[in-house]
Enzyme design. Structure first.
Site, PDB file in Angstrom:
ATOM      1  N   ASP A 138      -6.560   1.439   0.838  1.00  9.37           N
ATOM      2  CA  ASP A 138      -6.639   1.590   2.287  1.00  9.37           C
ATOM      3  C   ASP A 138      -8.059   1.261   2.743  1.00  9.37           C
ATOM      4  O   ASP A 138      -8.869   0.762   1.960  1.00  9.37           O
ATOM      5  CB  ASP A 138      -6.218   3.009   2.702  1.00  9.37           C
ATOM      6  N   LYS A 183       0.826  -1.206   0.000  1.00  8.29           N
ATOM      7  CA  LYS A 183       0.000   0.000   0.000  1.00  8.29           C
ATOM      8  C   LYS A 183       0.864   1.262   0.000  1.00  8.29           C
ATOM      9  O   LYS A 183       0.653   2.168  -0.813  1.00  8.29           O
ATOM     10  CB  LYS A 183      -0.928   0.003   1.222  1.00  8.29           C
TER      11      LYS A 183
END
Length: 211
Positions: free
Chosen positions: A138, A120
């Site tokens: 997220d 991420k």
């Protein structure tokens, strides 16, 4: 959710916010890397408060190493998990100096080899610092993707894979930011603000609200 709907959703999001960007404040790729590392399980507002003074002093990995782990902790102690984050940031700075000439690398493999940097974070850096059309999933993006039907999936990797497959190419560069902001301010976790949502008629969420 079909191709035409997805294209219209992103067209509307682009029309409302033509140049979206992160709400983290930073001056260069290194500062962005630090800010993103600090933002895990923390708010952007909290990170910005902590980094305001830090980033006036520290603009490079070399400067961060000079500040040291204890010095860094003094700046970030208002942020959750600050001890672990400080340790990882200092280790990352050492690697950046030793292996990358003090620069943030522009490839996924090198980024993910840095302490505390996962997929991420790597996606955020590649997208926001270097302009790659990556999508970092997220909690906001995961929720919006599932709730709207844009890219439903049981885990973040599945959602990321589907977003990369389904988001039209012309929107991929900014899709990450549009979806985060939409999840942060409109499609919020507890009670989405469907009544004031610009994509409500395209969204496939069954339990829509009126507010």
């Amino acid at each position: 959710m079909n191709k035409k709907k997805r294209a219209e959703i992103f067209a509307r999001l682009r029309n409302e916010n033509p140049q979206p960007t992160t709400e983290l404040r930073y001056g260069n790729p290194f500062q962005l890397l630090v800010a993103v590392a600090l933002s895990a399980q923390s708010t952007d507002v909290g990170v910005n408060k902590a980094t305001e003074k830090l980033f006036k002093k520290v603009k490079t990995p070399q400067a961060m190493l000079k500040l040291g782990e204890e010095g860094l902790k003094q700046h970030i102690k208002t942020i959750g998990l600050y001890n672990t984050k400080a340790s990882n940031i200092i280790k990352t700075c050492k690697l950046l100096v030793e292996k990358h000439g003090g620069k943030v690398p522009e490839d996924r493999e090198s980024l993910e080899a840095l302490p505390g940097v996962g997929r991420k974070t790597a996606n955020v850096i590649l997208n926001t610092a270097f302009g790659h059309p990556t999508i970092a999933v997220d909690t906001h993006i995961f929720r919006v993707s599932n709730r709207t039907g844009i890219a439903p999936g049981k885990h973040v990797n599945e959602v990321e894979r589907k977003l990369n497959k389904f988001v039209p190419d012309e929107f991929k560069q900014d899709a990450h930011h549009w979806l985060i902001l939409h999840g942060r301010y409109t499609c919020i976790a507890r009670k989405p603000r469907c009544g004031s949502c610009i994509i409500e008629d395209l969204c496939e969420y069954r339990d829509k609200t009126e507010n």
